[in-house]
Design a protein around this motif. Structure first.
Motif, short mmCIF file in Angstrom:
data_model
loop_
_atom_site.label_atom_id
_atom_site.label_comp_id
_atom_site.label_asym_id
_atom_site.label_seq_id
_atom_site.Cartn_x
_atom_site.Cartn_y
_atom_site.Cartn_z
N UNK A 160 24.71 33.65 31.25
CA UNK A 160 24.44 34.96 31.82
C UNK A 160 24.78 34.99 33.31
N UNK A 161 24.40 33.93 34.03
CA UNK A 161 24.73 33.87 35.46
C UNK A 161 26.22 33.73 35.67
N UNK A 162 26.88 32.93 34.82
CA UNK A 162 28.32 32.78 34.89
C UNK A 162 29.02 34.12 34.69
N UNK A 163 28.55 34.90 33.72
CA UNK A 163 29.17 36.18 33.42
C UNK A 163 28.91 37.20 34.52
N UNK A 164 27.80 37.06 35.22
CA UNK A 164 27.56 37.93 36.37
C UNK A 164 28.67 37.77 37.40
N UNK A 165 29.09 36.53 37.61
CA UNK A 165 30.23 36.30 38.51
C UNK A 165 31.51 36.92 38.00
N UNK A 166 31.71 36.85 36.66
CA UNK A 166 32.91 37.46 36.08
C UNK A 166 32.91 38.97 36.25
N UNK A 167 31.73 39.58 36.30
CA UNK A 167 31.66 41.02 36.55
C UNK A 167 31.89 41.36 38.02
N UNK A 168 31.34 40.54 38.91
CA UNK A 168 31.43 40.84 40.33
C UNK A 168 32.81 40.56 40.90
N UNK A 169 33.55 39.59 40.32
CA UNK A 169 34.85 39.22 40.87
C UNK A 169 35.85 40.36 40.91
N UNK A 170 36.13 41.05 39.79
CA UNK A 170 37.08 42.17 39.83
C UNK A 170 36.62 43.30 40.76
N UNK A 171 35.30 43.53 40.80
CA UNK A 171 34.80 44.58 41.70
C UNK A 171 35.07 44.20 43.14
N UNK A 172 34.84 42.92 43.48
CA UNK A 172 35.11 42.47 44.85
C UNK A 172 36.60 42.59 45.18
N UNK A 173 37.47 42.23 44.24
CA UNK A 173 38.91 42.35 44.48
C UNK A 173 39.31 43.80 44.68
N UNK A 174 38.74 44.70 43.90
CA UNK A 174 39.04 46.13 44.04
C UNK A 174 38.62 46.64 45.42
N UNK A 175 37.44 46.23 45.87
CA UNK A 175 36.96 46.69 47.18
C UNK A 175 37.82 46.12 48.31
N UNK A 176 38.20 44.84 48.19
CA UNK A 176 39.01 44.22 49.24
C UNK A 176 40.38 44.87 49.33
N UNK A 177 40.99 45.15 48.18
CA UNK A 177 42.30 45.81 48.19
C UNK A 177 42.21 47.19 48.82
N UNK A 178 41.06 47.83 48.70
CA UNK A 178 40.92 49.17 49.23
C UNK A 178 40.71 49.22 50.73
N UNK A 179 40.18 48.15 51.32
CA UNK A 179 39.83 48.22 52.75
C UNK A 179 40.62 47.24 53.61
N UNK A 180 41.19 46.19 53.02
CA UNK A 180 41.85 45.16 53.82
C UNK A 180 43.33 45.47 53.98
N UNK A 181 43.83 45.17 55.16
CA UNK A 181 45.25 45.43 55.42
C UNK A 181 46.14 44.38 54.77
N UNK A 182 45.62 43.20 54.50
CA UNK A 182 46.44 42.13 53.96
C UNK A 182 46.73 42.22 52.48
N UNK A 183 46.08 43.15 51.76
CA UNK A 183 46.33 43.31 50.34
C UNK A 183 45.98 42.06 49.55
N UNK A 184 46.96 41.56 48.78
CA UNK A 184 46.73 40.39 47.92
C UNK A 184 46.33 39.17 48.74
N UNK A 185 46.91 38.98 49.92
CA UNK A 185 46.57 37.82 50.74
C UNK A 185 45.09 37.83 51.10
N UNK A 186 44.55 39.02 51.38
CA UNK A 186 43.13 39.11 51.72
C UNK A 186 42.27 38.69 50.53
N UNK A 187 42.66 39.10 49.33
CA UNK A 187 41.91 38.72 48.12
C UNK A 187 41.96 37.20 47.95
N UNK A 188 43.15 36.60 48.12
CA UNK A 188 43.28 35.15 47.93
C UNK A 188 42.49 34.38 48.98
N UNK A 189 42.49 34.87 50.23
CA UNK A 189 41.77 34.17 51.29
C UNK A 189 40.26 34.22 51.06
#
Length: 437
Positions: A160-189
């Motif tokens: 259950x805790x592992x799957x919580x991370x699987x839910x939060x990861x795509x949401x975090x990537x979506x938010x970073x792509x929306x606000x960061x200038x670096x795009x994919x690089x920001x997500x990878x960093x």
């Protein structure tokens, strides 16, 4: 039904009280490993959420090339599981091998910033190697930190805790792509920083050494008023050493051999997640822009049911829950084949898919742990996990070929018929003897 002590007044318990009771019932090692898996899954799912678009649109990789790369990664991870389990038992330090696996995945994250297909392929391959190394030692640590009668609950909480991370990861990537200038690089960093934090949690909060099966590290008794001391390490005799011959000899045991054979049989008829989501999209007409959200539906149901399924497995038997999960997957196949394309269909299929993972992903290693000796715990879990993963990989190849030759409907019908037959065989092979769990 169960008998209650009528002399004790029954008081209603709230949901937070039940949750606190569940947390108290499991080892701190399980909670620490669950936190490590949560953080690590946030990191890995951040990358997974954007990787297809980055490879195909950013680096010009063809979809066929991406499919082959993904298949090779999963195959490498499955094979390395066996190495990780053997090494953990060999050196008698499960935390060390799990830490190497987590550390390797974190260490190669900066290669994602190179913008070269070769460097990215190396990064993904090493990341999968790290995942394969850590899986069996981590599950062995979980099984060795709690009594046998609570292992289903412990694995359920961890998943259950592992799957919580699987839910939060795509949401975090979506938010970073929306606000960061670096795009994919920001997500990878950011992903690399989160992975490093997961390794730090492992080093600081997961106890070292081999845990006793009764619920924690063994502590020698000491006279009153004195601090207990850890027992002096004992050099294992030749008959106790964990070598490859001893690991594979585990399959001579009837119960483990039955678990291994049933996991492989059922894996050969388990369609991969990617194909299932494609079938849902084609069958129900889900909009393309909503397609990335389909895995979140499975993960949400998995998160909700993982702990209850583990507790139920401890109570009524892991065999029953494991087979019920595959029955749910078979029902999902049937809905995709014959149910009318109503708006509720995607939700029903994703709910059954998540329930399938909740009833099988943690229940299987708990069942294996119950029949494998402590000194070979990681090797036994790795044997069954590797067989299941390779079987699912073969199923993906066969299903893709059948789809190309006959179409998606006949291919899914073949998988459903195979799953029904294999589940019937597994029901006979896994009939309880002795301990019903």
């Amino acid at each position: 039904m169960y008998l209650a002590d009528r002399s004790t007044p029954q008081t209603p318990t709230s949901a937070p009280d039940r949750l606190r009771g569940t947390v108290r019932a499991v080892s701190p090692t399980v909670l620490a490993l669950g936190t490590v898996s949560l953080v690590t899954d946030v990191s890995s799912e951040m990358v997974s959420a954007v990787l297809p678009l980055y490879l195909v649109m950013g680096l010009g990789l063809s979809p066929l090339g991406f499919g082959m790369l993904d298949g090779v990664q999963n195959g490498v991870s499955a094979l390395v599981q066996l190495t990780g389990g053997h090494l953990a038992d060999r050196v008698r330090n499960h935390k060390l091998i799990a830490g190497i696996g987590y550390g390797l995945s974190a260490l190669v994250k900066p290669l994602l910033l190179v913008h070269h297909l070769g460097a990215l392929g190396v990064s993904l391959a090493l990341d999968r190697t790290g995942k394969g190394l850590r899986t069996a030692p981590r599950d062995a640590l979980i099984s060795l930190s709690v009594p046998p009668e609570r292992q289903g609950r412990a694995f359920g909480l961890h998943r259950a805790m592992d799957t919580t991370g699987a839910l939060l990861g795509p949401i975090a990537a979506f938010l970073i792509l929306g606000v960061a200038a670096g795009g994919y690089d920001a997500v990878f960093a950011v992903s690399g920083c989160v992975a490093a934090f997961g390794v730090l949690v492992l080093l600081l909060f997961v106890p070292s050494g081999t845990s006793g099966a009764a619920g924690g590290p063994a502590v020698a008794s000491a006279p009153s008023g004195k601090n207990p001391q850890l027992p002096a390490p004992r050099r294992p005799g030749p008959e106790e050493r964990a070598d490859l011959r001893a690991a594979f000899a585990l399959l001579r045991g009837r119960r483990l051999r039955a678990l291994f054979g049933c996991a492989v049989l059922l894996g050969l008829t388990t369609v991969s997640d990617a194909f299932l989501y494609l079938l849902v999209q084609r069958r129900t007409g889900v909009a393309e822009q909503l397609f990335p959200l389909l895995p979140l539906g499975t993960a949400a149901v998995f998160l909700l049911l993982a702990l209850p399924a583990g507790r139920l497995a401890d109570r009524i038997g892991r065999r029953t829950v494991f087979l019920a999960g595959h029955a749910g997957l078979l029902l999902a196949y049937a809905l995709l084949l014959w149910a009318p394309a109503t708006p509720a269909l995607p939700y029903l299929v994703l709910a059954l898919h998540g329930a399938f993972y909740a009833a099988t992903d943690g229940v299987l290693p708990a069942a294996v742990a119950a029949v494998v000796p402590e000194r070979l715990r990681a090797s036994g879990i790795a044997l069954v996990g590797t067989g299941q993963a390779l079987a699912r990989f073969c199923c993906s190849l066969a299903f893709g070929a059948a789809w190309a030759a006959w179409g998606d409907g006949p291919a899914l019908a073949s998988a459903a018929a195979g799953l029904a037959c294999c589940a019937a065989v597994a029901g006979v092979a896994l009939r309880p003897t002795g301990d019903p769990r």
